[in-house]
Enzyme design. Structure first.
Site, PDB file in Angstrom:
ATOM      1  N   GLU A  50       0.800  -1.263  -0.016  1.00 38.72           N
ATOM      2  CA  GLU A  50      -0.040   0.022  -0.119  1.00 38.72           C
ATOM      3  C   GLU A  50       0.740   1.352   0.078  1.00 38.72           C
ATOM      4  O   GLU A  50       0.381   2.181  -0.643  1.00 38.72           O
ATOM      5  CB  GLU A  50      -0.866  -0.050   1.239  1.00 38.72           C
ATOM      6  CG  GLU A  50      -2.174  -1.100   1.068  1.00 38.72           C
ATOM      7  CD  GLU A  50      -1.676  -2.260   1.585  1.00 38.72           C
ATOM      8  OE1 GLU A  50      -0.634  -2.558   1.995  1.00 38.72           O
ATOM      9  OE2 GLU A  50      -2.792  -3.222   1.836  1.00 38.72           O
ATOM     10  N   PHE A 112     -12.334  -6.684  13.272  1.00 43.06           N
ATOM     11  CA  PHE A 112     -11.115  -7.661  12.253  1.00 43.06           C
ATOM     12  C   PHE A 112     -10.674  -6.465  11.378  1.00 43.06           C
ATOM     13  O   PHE A 112     -11.533  -5.943  10.506  1.00 43.06           O
ATOM     14  CB  PHE A 112     -11.562  -8.591  11.575  1.00 43.06           C
ATOM     15  CG  PHE A 112     -10.515  -9.471  10.727  1.00 43.06           C
ATOM     16  CD1 PHE A 112      -9.212  -9.689  11.140  1.00 43.06           C
ATOM     17  CD2 PHE A 112     -10.674  -9.080   9.248  1.00 43.06           C
ATOM     18  CE1 PHE A 112      -8.157 -10.171  10.372  1.00 43.06           C
ATOM     19  CE2 PHE A 112      -9.718  -9.773   8.625  1.00 43.06           C
ATOM     20  CZ  PHE A 112      -8.505 -10.216   8.796  1.00 43.06           C
ATOM     21  N   GLN A 113      -9.498  -6.144  11.134  1.00 37.63           N
ATOM     22  CA  GLN A 113      -8.893  -5.104  10.245  1.00 37.63           C
ATOM     23  C   GLN A 113      -9.447  -3.675  10.551  1.00 37.63           C
ATOM     24  O   GLN A 113      -9.467  -3.021   9.625  1.00 37.63           O
ATOM     25  CB  GLN A 113      -9.136  -5.753   9.045  1.00 37.63           C
ATOM     26  CG  GLN A 113      -8.125  -6.795   8.608  1.00 37.63           C
ATOM     27  CD  GLN A 113      -7.892  -6.932   7.110  1.00 37.63           C
ATOM     28  OE1 GLN A 113      -8.674  -6.785   6.147  1.00 37.63           O
ATOM     29  NE2 GLN A 113      -6.700  -7.453   6.717  1.00 37.63           N
ATOM     30  N   LYS A 162     -17.990   0.045   5.346  1.00 36.01           N
ATOM     31  CA  LYS A 162     -18.401  -0.742   4.305  1.00 36.01           C
ATOM     32  C   LYS A 162     -19.959  -0.644   3.838  1.00 36.01           C
ATOM     33  O   LYS A 162     -20.192  -0.793   2.795  1.00 36.01           O
ATOM     34  CB  LYS A 162     -17.972  -2.394   4.666  1.00 36.01           C
ATOM     35  CG  LYS A 162     -18.409  -3.396   3.655  1.00 36.01           C
ATOM     36  CD  LYS A 162     -18.081  -4.905   4.390  1.00 36.01           C
ATOM     37  CE  LYS A 162     -18.472  -5.943   3.425  1.00 36.01           C
ATOM     38  NZ  LYS A 162     -17.876  -6.203   1.912  1.00 36.01           N
ATOM     39  N   MET A 480      24.509   8.156   2.781  1.00 41.04           N
ATOM     40  CA  MET A 480      24.177   9.445   3.568  1.00 41.04           C
ATOM     41  C   MET A 480      24.437   9.346   5.262  1.00 41.04           C
ATOM     42  O   MET A 480      25.196  10.167   5.432  1.00 41.04           O
ATOM     43  CB  MET A 480      22.967  10.036   3.259  1.00 41.04           C
ATOM     44  CG  MET A 480      22.895  11.577   3.977  1.00 41.04           C
ATOM     45  SD  MET A 480      24.186  12.595   3.179  1.00 41.04           S
ATOM     46  CE  MET A 480      23.309  13.496   1.694  1.00 41.04           C
TER      47      MET A 480
END
Lengths: 567, 160
Positions: A50, A112-113, A162, A480
């Site tokens: 993502e 969940f999630q 949802k 760096m």
């Protein structure tokens, strides 16, 4: 009108906003929307992580100037996107991030999630929303696009449960968006324009200090007009590179921590500093109390909170850079006191001084025979692409060498994570840019460390035919950080040697890309030429460079800008 | 220097947390914070007391103004204003101290709002300094618990 689902309404709204491409990754709660997308003409690109989706949307936005769109599922999908969102926020990139959320009835139940992504992203979005009422879904989406692109742009997140996406609704007619609490000032105050122009008339040693705001407002032409007619030398921030042609004799390139000697000297000695769409970041100013000590400061910025945040400003001009520069150009043109030839004469000595500084310490590096110097790689890429490619970078030495040695002549040509400094930005951003401009050469200039942070996106590039090129400056270190350890920690290389990296040529093959390697200086040009000749495949170029090369000049953090380490 | 800011914000979920998050995220301090609905139920008024140099206060005001949910920000301590805070104090009220508690409360024009066999709960309203003075005087007599509202304030002459 017949009722449609929330998901269908979202798709319709996206099309209304002119969205043609979405970068995303599906999951349970966002399935309705993914399903609805199949019936639309919007291309829906599946990334491999993502973070890559958000960076790709960011790269798409920076290259095209349009709002980038990322689509993520709830929970880990959303949290994986946070680094990308913060990256866009720090660089003021217009973006809308759509996240799925668990159904409203489950919110707060540790479902969940489930994660409170609105809470998490509050400090790194321009604004964000949780859609709690289906009737608000479309108005919120429209507001999100409006906010993302207007004023000082930035990412806006819309979290959509949802069941809201499944709800049946009437699609509301489009109305003009008016927000009581959000009215960015676009036009400069005429009195301030006069003050600024009078300061320019009077200045003996003026400097234009140009930031990303000029690129965001598409005002590079207005800026170039002002610089050329007044013969004021120009320096740019990392975000501003390309706002003024890097090959123009008035350009002294980048200023700040790794800026050119001439750029930092001219700012330090200036009597008038004209900041345009730049925000006096600590990488620019160094020690604040010694920054441009003799200069009167004009600051053009659309965000009032940027004015006098770090450095006290004498003449603030809150406006869109384009409108402010246009007004200043018009004021000067109509002023009896302004004469182009006289101005060129007035600034002749100052410009000579600036050129003298540049001649004394130009950006340079030592040639070491067949050892590949990274600066040489960038110079060669610059030469062989005619300075015309879209370049993305990762973060660190690769980024600074690119900023120094690639001469950007056009805005939206350099896409780099300036504010947040996000390693792993370059490859997905390059994919986003390539999707926006399939016919352009797009090259991610990377280090062997940072390329590994989002290397999985090679598969995305392959799947969608985004034939980007990746040039890895491979020194086997986190370069760096190693440089800081060399200079400030007595060469104690704690945690910086990359003792194991993949064989990038073999890795390229595994991802269906072409892998090339240069181990000696004379192999550099042939490798780049070969890569540039391939237009249908991703190409990885692995340049095995000098291991302990440093980026110079360098102003140590917290020191004055004139205290540059030159080698 | 101490500044009292009055912030009107859209009465939306999360709006308050945008304000407090801004203060913690940018290292500004909040001495007190008081928030409730205005005449318009869609708008909340938030009174916030903070400290900082003029430059910091200017930054705070600009950053607050930048929040999309914020309608208006004013530094009401710039002009004349009235401020009030309310405190509820549960005092030990035993045979030897009852009378004294009542005397002190009376001096400060407070009132007893709840009584139990061993305690008085008193309510006192006033400026922040008055509230502090009452607490200082009552403390040696025996405070069991206090709850303060934080300051609310209003400009005396509304700015045009």
């Amino acid at each position: 009108m017949s009722k449609i689902t929330g998901a269908q309404a979202i798709v319709k709204c996206l099309q209304e906003e002119g969205v043609d491409t979405i970068f995303g990754f599906p999951g349970g709660v966002i399935l309705d929307l993914y399903d609805a997308l199949m019936d639309s003409s919007i291309s829906n690109l599946l990334v491999r992580h993502e973070q890559g989706a958000v960076h790709a949307a960011d790269g798409y936005a920076r290259a095209s100037g349009r709002v980038g769109v990322a689509l993520l599922t709830s929970g880990p999908g959303a949290t994986n996107g946070v680094t990308g969102i913060a990256t866009a926020y720090m660089d003021s990139i217009p973006m809308v991030v759509l996240t799925g959320q668990v159904p409203r009835a489950l919110i707060g139940n540790d479902a969940f999630q489930e994660v409170d992504i609105v809470g998490i992203t509050r400090p790194c979005t321009k604004h964000n929303y949780l859609v709690s009422d289906p009737d608000e879904l479309v108005p919120i989406l429209r507001e999100a696009f409006y906010l993302a692109a207007s004023g000082r742009p930035g990412p806006v997140l819309v979290d959509m449960p949802k069941d809201v996406m499944a709800a049946k609704m009437d699609y509301p007619a489009k109305e003009e968006i008016r927000m009581q609490t959000y009215q960015p000032t676009l036009d400069p105050h005429p009195g301030q324009v006069t003050k600024a122009c009078k300061a320019i008339l009077k200045a003996r040693r003026p400097v234009l200090y140009v930031g990303g705001g000029v690129i965001l407002s598409n005002s590079n032409q207005e800026l170039t007009e002002l610089a050329e007619k007044t013969q004021i030398p120009v320096t740019m921030t990392l975000m501003g590179l390309g706002a003024f042609p890097g090959t123009n004799p008035l350009s002294m390139g980048m200023l700040g921590m790794h800026g050119s000697y001439a750029a930092n000297m001219m700012v330090a000695k200036s009597d008038l500093l004209i900041a345009v769409g730049a925000r006096f970041d600590d990488r620019i100013t160094g020690r604040l109390d010694t920054f441009a000590p003799d200069a009167e400061i004009i600051h053009i910025d659309i965000d009032p909170s940027s004015i006098s945040k770090n450095v006290k400003v004498d003449i603030p001009l809150v406006a869109d850079c384009k409108n402010a520069l246009t007004a200043m150009n018009a004021w000067l043109d109509s002023s009896a006191e302004f004469d182009r030839a006289a101005f060129a004469e007035k600034h002749r000595e100052w410009n000579e001084q600036v050129r003298e500084w540049n001649a004394k310490h130009p950006l340079s590096y030592q040639d070491e025979g067949e050892i590949i110097k990274p600066q040489f790689v960038i110079e060669t890429i610059n030469r062989l692409t005619g300075g015309d490619a879209i370049i993305t970078t990762e973060v660190g030495q690769n980024q600074m060498w690119t900023a120094q040695f690639y001469k950007f002549n056009q805005p939206r040509q350099l896409l780099t994570s300036g504010g947040l400094g996000t390693m792993g930005y370059g490859l997905p951003a390059a994919i986003g840019a390539k999707v926006a401009f399939p016919d352009k050469t797009v090259i991610d200039i990377a280090g062997d460390g940072s390329i590994q942070m989002n290397i999985q996106e090679l598969a995305t590039a392959k799947q969608y035919g985004a034939a980007v090129k990746v040039a890895i400056l491979n020194n086997g270190y986190l370069g760096m950080v190693r440089q800081w350890q060399e200079l400030f920690y007595n060469r104690r290389y704690s945690g910086t040697p990359m003792e194991v990296t993949p064989d990038f040529v073999e890795l390229a093959k595994a991802y269906g890309a072409v892998g090339l390697r240069a181990k000696t200086k004379s192999e550099v040009e042939p490798v780049i030429k070969e890569a540039l000749a391939i237009n249908d495949k991703v190409v990885i170029m692995d340049f095995v460079i000098k291991r302990e090369e440093c980026v110079f000049p360098m102003i140590p953090a917290g020191r004055s800008t004139t205290e540059m380490l030159l080698a | 220097m101490k500044h009292t800011l009055s912030v009107l914000l859209r009465n939306k979920p999360g709006a308050l947390s945008r304000v407090t998050g801004l203060f913690s995220g940018r290292g500004f301090n909040i001495e007190s914070l008081c928030v409730a609905e205005t005449l318009d139920p869609q708008v909340s008024c938030l009174t916030l007391v903070t400290r900082g140099s003029d430059a910091i206060i200017e930054q705070i005001m600009k950053q607050l103004h930048k929040l999309i949910d914020v309608i208006k920000v004013s530094d009401i301590s710039e002009g004349e204003y009235v401020e009030r805070e309310m405190v509820l104090i549960r005092m030990k009220a035993e045979a030897g101290t009852r009378a004294e508690v009542l005397r002190v409360i009376d001096i400060f024009r407070g009132k007893v709002v709840d009584v139990s066999p061993t305690s008085y709960t008193v309510e006192i309203t006033g400026s922040e300094s008055k509230v502090r003075a009452v607490i200082d005087i009552l403390r040696p007599i025996g405070i069991k618990e206090i709850v303060r509202t934080g300051t609310i304030a209003m400009a005396r002459v509304p700015k045009k």
